[in-house]
Design an enzyme around this catalytic site. Structure first.
Site, PDB file in Angstrom:
ATOM      1  N   ARG A 197       0.868  -1.182   0.000  1.00 31.52           N
ATOM      2  CA  ARG A 197       0.000   0.000   0.000  1.00 31.52           C
ATOM      3  C   ARG A 197       0.897   1.222   0.000  1.00 31.52           C
ATOM      4  O   ARG A 197       1.958   1.230   0.635  1.00 31.52           O
ATOM      5  CB  ARG A 197      -0.905   0.032   1.236  1.00 31.52           C
ATOM      6  CG  ARG A 197      -2.020  -0.991   1.251  1.00 31.52           C
ATOM      7  CD  ARG A 197      -3.102  -0.703   0.194  1.00 31.52           C
ATOM      8  NE  ARG A 197      -4.200  -1.660   0.238  1.00 31.52           N
ATOM      9  CZ  ARG A 197      -4.301  -2.758  -0.523  1.00 31.52           C
ATOM     10  NH1 ARG A 197      -3.370  -3.035  -1.406  1.00 31.52           N
ATOM     11  NH2 ARG A 197      -5.355  -3.555  -0.407  1.00 31.52           N
ATOM     12  N   GLU A 201      -3.514   7.283  -4.468  1.00 31.85           N
ATOM     13  CA  GLU A 201      -3.924   6.746  -5.766  1.00 31.85           C
ATOM     14  C   GLU A 201      -5.410   6.952  -6.019  1.00 31.85           C
ATOM     15  O   GLU A 201      -6.192   6.919  -5.062  1.00 31.85           O
ATOM     16  CB  GLU A 201      -3.532   5.258  -5.905  1.00 31.85           C
ATOM     17  CG  GLU A 201      -4.183   4.308  -4.918  1.00 31.85           C
ATOM     18  CD  GLU A 201      -3.626   2.886  -5.054  1.00 31.85           C
ATOM     19  OE1 GLU A 201      -2.399   2.711  -5.034  1.00 31.85           O
ATOM     20  OE2 GLU A 201      -4.454   1.974  -5.193  1.00 31.85           O
ATOM     21  N   HIS A 261      -1.501  -0.103  -9.714  1.00 30.88           N
ATOM     22  CA  HIS A 261      -2.103  -1.065  -8.781  1.00 30.88           C
ATOM     23  C   HIS A 261      -2.644  -2.291  -9.537  1.00 30.88           C
ATOM     24  O   HIS A 261      -3.840  -2.595  -9.472  1.00 30.88           O
ATOM     25  CB  HIS A 261      -3.202  -0.394  -7.947  1.00 30.88           C
ATOM     26  CG  HIS A 261      -3.478  -1.108  -6.654  1.00 30.88           C
ATOM     27  ND1 HIS A 261      -3.855  -0.462  -5.497  1.00 30.88           N
ATOM     28  CD2 HIS A 261      -3.436  -2.428  -6.329  1.00 30.88           C
ATOM     29  CE1 HIS A 261      -4.032  -1.349  -4.533  1.00 30.88           C
ATOM     30  NE2 HIS A 261      -3.779  -2.555  -5.016  1.00 30.88           N
TER      31      HIS A 261
END
Ligand code: DGY
Length: 329
Positions: free
Chosen positions: A242, A271, A289
């Protein structure tokens, strides 16, 4: 609307197979446009719903739960669940699940791919070629770092860390060291050919440092200026976990000043926004991601989330629970 069938909200566009499976049991409210909802829009759509199939971008916290008293179950389509306030869910008597295992191997593949792309400057080389700048072979052009026989440091040695360790040790003859809250048992360590070290030694020794630890308040900026300063200037940092685990400004400064050679980032603190300081650097590989993004894996994740909802409805028990809720008052 069949009044006997509970309602389930699906927060993002998912695969037809998942809608079909859920549709056999629930009244569905879905999101075919794949809109990203604000917290207020999420609360509005959750009204009266028994369950929700959520994704890692959906924040479900005390304010959402207070506004949605009928909600009984949250099936998160991700192995990480930092988007859920687990304490609040437990207090409100709401069951929650994640999607472990189904994404382990494809995420580990991607971890190695991102490490290779970063250390061997693959995307930088492609940009160079496409920009028409490649006009001759040169012995010292785009020199990268060795991956084979180098030392891989893994921070967070859960299932994904272990799958990466196996690939690195057996496929690339890397020496694997790791740091984890608790060391692995001896048999698992042997299977991963990995050795547990302190965080300080991990930072000092790693030629390539891979982050695969869960994001908790305690891990916020676990890699900041002080940690980056302990790493080798020739080292590569790869974050698959993360964004909030890394202080991105400190990382950008380290990459810019040559304190760190390169970074590969699949996750970002804000993000889908990415800091301009990172976008401006050529020695960072940036991906959106996608570590678990193969069709088979994303479908597996979505179906496991769906099966959790079905199991909860039929037997009152989730397949992969992450909390033990208090009885509802
Ligand atoms: C996970 O499963 O936690 C992934 O990051 C979701 O995309």
């Amino acid at each position: 609307m069949n009044a006997l069938r509970p309602g389930v909200l699906i927060t993002r566009r998912l695969f037809p197979e998942v809608l079909q499976r859920l549709g056999e049991h629930f009244e569905l409210r879905d999101n075919p446009q794949d809109a990203v909802w604000s917290p207020a829009e999420l609360i509005e759509r959750l009204q009266g719903q028994w369950g929700v199939l959520a994704t890692q971008g959906d924040r479900i916290d005390a304010s959402v739960l207070a506004a949605c008293p009928q909600l009984r179950v949250v099936a998160n389509m991700a192995v990480g669940y930092n988007n859920l306030d687990l304490g609040a869910l437990t207090r409100h008597g709401v069951q929650a699940s994640n999607t472990p295992d189904v994404l382990t191997e494809s995420t580990a593949d991607f971890g190695l791919a991102l490490l290779l792309a970063t250390a061997r400057r693959i995307t930088e080389g492609e940009r160079y070629l496409r920009a028409g700048r490649w006009n001759k072979w040169a012995a010292d052009m785009l020199l990268g770092a060795e991956v084979h026989h180098s030392t891989l440091g893994i921070l967070g040695m859960g299932r994904i860390g272990q799958a990466i360790a196996r690939r690195a040790a057996h496929g690339f003859s890397m020496q694997v060291i790791y740091h984890n809250r608790s060391p692995l048992d001896a048999a698992t360590e042997r299977a991963c050919a990995a050795r547990c070290v302190s965080k300080a030694e991990l930072l000092r020794q790693a030629d390539h440092l891979l982050l695969v630890l869960p994001y908790t308040p305690a891990n916020h900026h676990a890699i900041g200026a002080a940690e980056l300063a302990q790493m080798k200037p020739s080292a590569t940092l790869v974050n698959l976990a993360r964004g909030g685990i890394v202080d991105e400004l400190a990382l950008a400064q380290a990459l810019q000043s040559g304190q760190l050679a390169a970074a590969g980032l699949d996750v970002f603190e804000g993000e889908p926004q990415v800091r301009p300081e990172l976008l401006a650097l050529s020695n960072v590989v940036l991906t959106p991601h996608i570590a678990s993004a193969t069709r088979g894996t994303r479908l597996g994740m979505a179906l496991l989330a769906a099966d959790n909802l079905v199991a909860c409805h039929q037997r009152g028990q989730l397949l992969t629970p992450i909390n033990a809720p208090l009885p509802r008052k």
